[in-house]
Design a protein around this motif. Structure first.
Motif, PDB file in Angstrom:
ATOM      1  N   ASP A  50     -10.339 -14.451   9.795  1.00 40.21           N
ATOM      2  CA  ASP A  50     -11.619 -14.311   8.991  1.00 40.21           C
ATOM      3  C   ASP A  50     -11.390 -15.200   7.669  1.00 40.21           C
ATOM      4  OD1 ASP A  50     -14.064 -12.767   8.603  1.00 40.21           O
ATOM      5  OD2 ASP A  50     -12.905 -11.986   6.813  1.00 40.21           O
ATOM      6  N   GLN A  51     -12.261 -15.817   7.275  1.00 39.16           N
ATOM      7  CA  GLN A  51     -12.360 -16.373   5.914  1.00 39.16           C
ATOM      8  C   GLN A  51     -11.165 -17.387   5.846  1.00 39.16           C
ATOM      9  OE1 GLN A  51     -12.727 -13.850   2.647  1.00 39.16           O
ATOM     10  NE2 GLN A  51     -14.389 -12.698   3.723  1.00 39.16           N
ATOM     11  N   LEU A  52     -10.540 -17.867   6.847  1.00 40.79           N
ATOM     12  CA  LEU A  52      -9.526 -18.821   6.878  1.00 40.79           C
ATOM     13  C   LEU A  52     -10.031 -20.169   7.437  1.00 40.79           C
ATOM     14  CD1 LEU A  52      -6.181 -16.975   7.747  1.00 40.79           C
ATOM     15  CD2 LEU A  52      -6.953 -18.026   5.583  1.00 40.79           C
ATOM     16  N   ASP A  53     -10.350 -21.031   6.512  1.00 45.05           N
ATOM     17  CA  ASP A  53     -11.171 -22.361   7.030  1.00 45.05           C
ATOM     18  C   ASP A  53     -10.033 -22.994   8.092  1.00 45.05           C
ATOM     19  OD1 ASP A  53     -13.335 -21.813   6.032  1.00 45.05           O
ATOM     20  OD2 ASP A  53     -12.809 -22.996   4.061  1.00 45.05           O
ATOM     21  N   GLN A  54      -8.660 -22.949   7.762  1.00 45.18           N
ATOM     22  CA  GLN A  54      -7.732 -23.754   8.441  1.00 45.18           C
ATOM     23  C   GLN A  54      -6.382 -22.869   8.509  1.00 45.18           C
ATOM     24  OE1 GLN A  54      -6.396 -27.109   6.286  1.00 45.18           O
ATOM     25  NE2 GLN A  54      -8.123 -28.558   6.500  1.00 45.18           N
ATOM     26  N   PRO A  55      -5.850 -22.981   9.559  1.00 40.15           N
ATOM     27  CA  PRO A  55      -4.783 -22.111   9.916  1.00 40.15           C
ATOM     28  C   PRO A  55      -3.541 -21.977   8.592  1.00 40.15           C
ATOM     29  CG  PRO A  55      -5.062 -23.279  11.930  1.00 40.15           C
ATOM     30  CD  PRO A  55      -5.724 -23.842  10.645  1.00 40.15           C
ATOM     31  N   LEU A  56      -3.096 -20.813   8.356  1.00 39.92           N
ATOM     32  CA  LEU A  56      -1.945 -20.747   7.599  1.00 39.92           C
ATOM     33  C   LEU A  56      -0.650 -20.929   8.231  1.00 39.92           C
ATOM     34  CD1 LEU A  56      -2.655 -17.491   5.424  1.00 39.92           C
ATOM     35  CD2 LEU A  56      -2.877 -19.965   4.798  1.00 39.92           C
ATOM     36  N   ARG A  57       0.284 -22.239   8.064  1.00 41.89           N
ATOM     37  CA  ARG A  57       1.300 -22.660   8.767  1.00 41.89           C
ATOM     38  C   ARG A  57       2.312 -22.316   7.861  1.00 41.89           C
ATOM     39  NH1 ARG A  57      -0.974 -25.196  13.013  1.00 41.89           N
ATOM     40  NH2 ARG A  57      -3.126 -26.255  12.464  1.00 41.89           N
ATOM     41  N   PRO A  93     -11.826  -7.222   9.616  1.00 43.26           N
ATOM     42  CA  PRO A  93     -11.477  -8.649  10.095  1.00 43.26           C
ATOM     43  C   PRO A  93     -10.311  -8.684  10.897  1.00 43.26           C
ATOM     44  CG  PRO A  93     -10.845  -7.741   7.732  1.00 43.26           C
ATOM     45  CD  PRO A  93     -11.738  -6.769   8.546  1.00 43.26           C
ATOM     46  N   LYS A  94     -10.323  -9.699  11.642  1.00 41.66           N
ATOM     47  CA  LYS A  94      -9.266  -9.916  12.735  1.00 41.66           C
ATOM     48  C   LYS A  94      -8.335 -11.054  12.108  1.00 41.66           C
ATOM     49  CE  LYS A  94      -8.861 -11.775  17.330  1.00 41.66           C
ATOM     50  NZ  LYS A  94      -9.432 -12.040  18.603  1.00 41.66           N
ATOM     51  N   TYR A  95      -7.133 -10.962  12.184  1.00 42.11           N
ATOM     52  CA  TYR A  95      -6.219 -12.325  12.027  1.00 42.11           C
ATOM     53  C   TYR A  95      -5.251 -12.262  13.176  1.00 42.11           C
ATOM     54  CZ  TYR A  95      -8.187 -11.927   7.562  1.00 42.11           C
ATOM     55  OH  TYR A  95      -8.776 -11.616   6.480  1.00 42.11           O
ATOM     56  N   LEU A 148      -0.176  -9.816   4.723  1.00 42.50           N
ATOM     57  CA  LEU A 148      -1.026 -10.903   5.142  1.00 42.50           C
ATOM     58  C   LEU A 148      -1.588 -11.437   3.874  1.00 42.50           C
ATOM     59  CD1 LEU A 148      -2.986  -9.517   8.283  1.00 42.50           C
ATOM     60  CD2 LEU A 148      -1.161 -11.064   8.012  1.00 42.50           C
ATOM     61  N   ARG A 149      -1.766 -10.562   2.711  1.00 46.14           N
ATOM     62  CA  ARG A 149      -2.349 -11.120   1.653  1.00 46.14           C
ATOM     63  C   ARG A 149      -1.142 -11.982   0.804  1.00 46.14           C
ATOM     64  NH1 ARG A 149      -2.568 -10.636  -4.014  1.00 46.14           N
ATOM     65  NH2 ARG A 149      -0.859  -9.155  -3.653  1.00 46.14           N
ATOM     66  N   SER A 150      -0.050 -11.636   0.912  1.00 44.05           N
ATOM     67  CA  SER A 150       1.089 -12.317   0.265  1.00 44.05           C
ATOM     68  C   SER A 150       1.447 -13.675   0.865  1.00 44.05           C
ATOM     69  CB  SER A 150       2.293 -11.640   0.327  1.00 44.05           C
ATOM     70  OG  SER A 150       3.025 -11.402   1.604  1.00 44.05           O
ATOM     71  N   THR A 151       0.709 -13.828   2.033  1.00 49.89           N
ATOM     72  CA  THR A 151       1.077 -15.110   2.565  1.00 49.89           C
ATOM     73  C   THR A 151      -0.096 -16.146   2.555  1.00 49.89           C
ATOM     74  OG1 THR A 151      -0.309 -14.624   4.963  1.00 49.89           O
ATOM     75  CG2 THR A 151       2.287 -14.149   4.699  1.00 49.89           C
ATOM     76  N   GLY A 152      -1.303 -15.626   2.028  1.00 54.16           N
ATOM     77  CA  GLY A 152      -2.551 -16.468   1.646  1.00 54.16           C
ATOM     78  C   GLY A 152      -3.633 -16.027   2.228  1.00 54.16           C
ATOM     79  N   VAL A 153      -3.474 -14.989   3.039  1.00 52.69           N
ATOM     80  CA  VAL A 153      -4.881 -14.434   3.781  1.00 52.69           C
ATOM     81  C   VAL A 153      -5.624 -13.839   2.647  1.00 52.69           C
ATOM     82  CG1 VAL A 153      -5.883 -12.576   5.352  1.00 52.69           C
ATOM     83  CG2 VAL A 153      -3.569 -13.924   5.921  1.00 52.69           C
ATOM     84  N   PRO A 154      -7.017 -14.170   2.439  1.00 52.71           N
ATOM     85  CA  PRO A 154      -8.013 -13.586   1.551  1.00 52.71           C
ATOM     86  C   PRO A 154      -8.303 -12.235   1.709  1.00 52.71           C
ATOM     87  CG  PRO A 154      -9.236 -14.870   3.038  1.00 52.71           C
ATOM     88  CD  PRO A 154      -7.585 -14.972   3.427  1.00 52.71           C
TER      89      PRO A 154
END
Length: 221
Positions: A50-57, A93-95, A148-154
């Protein structure tokens, strides 16, 4: 002649007893499954949702703390989870987290940090490495949202799930420790193997003694 037969009988009986004892002692060790080959450490994780336009790698060589924190959210899952999860409207939201070994995806999990009633993890049966674990739902760690927030998830900051806060930190008892079914199944399987081994030993001894008795009968005629 009779003494010679008696000596032969004693020698054969001693051999059978020694063999049976060796089989009985080696049984439990042989029944145990071979040690699982240690897996290579994870090279990183990919996060989509959710709300991630591109994957966090995230890769272990550049973001080791973040990778380890995400892996900690899923590494403790047991063999069997709940078959039914919350209603779709209660999941939030799902991640999706994909774990990589080298440059190849191996495991995947769906994380729901804001699910009603507490964070949830869903492990699908279809995995990238073609393993087939039991699909199931698990209660997640209370730190999932902040991890998840600390990794960049909004996600909005959750003050009550920080370690030492109002909600505490990790779950005190993992869900697998509350479900004794896997341990019971393993114990019953071990017992069954031991019983079959003992039956085999007794059959071997019986056949051997019967052969000795037949040999003695023929020699004494």
């Amino acid at each position: 002649m009779v003494r010679r037969v008696r000596r032969l009988l004693a020698a054969v009986a001693g051999t059978l007893i020694a063999t049976a004892a060796a089989l009985a002692l080696a049984g439990p060790a042989a029944a145990r499954p071979a040690a699982v080959k240690a897996e290579r450490p994870a090279a990183g994780v990919d996060i989509t949702g959710d709300q991630l336009d591109q994957p966090l790698r995230l890769r272990a060589n550049t973001h080791p703390a973040e990778v380890n924190a995400v892996l900690d959210q899923v590494s403790w899952l047991g063999r069997a989870g709940q078959q039914r999860g919350p209603q779709a409207a209660d999941l939030g939201p799902k991640y999706t987290v994909v774990v990589l070994i080298g440059d190849r995806p191996t495991k995947t999990y769906d994380l729901y940090p804001l699910a009603k009633g507490g964070p949830r993890v869903y492990r699908p049966a279809k995995q990238p490495d073609r393993s087939k674990p039991l699909a199931g739902w698990f209660f997640g760690r209370l730190t999932m949202s902040e991890t998840l927030r600390s990794t960049g998830v909004p996600l909005e900051r959750q003050f009550d799930t920080l370690s030492g806060g109002i909600g505490g930190g990790d779950r005190v008892l993992p869900e697998e420790s509350l479900d004794p079914a896997p341990d019971i199944d393993e114990a019953m399987s071990e017992l069954q193997r031991l019983l079959l081994l003992n039956v085999g030993v007794m059959v071997t001894i019986t056949v051997g003694l019967a052969g000795i008795a037949l040999l003695v009968r023929r020699r004494t005629r």
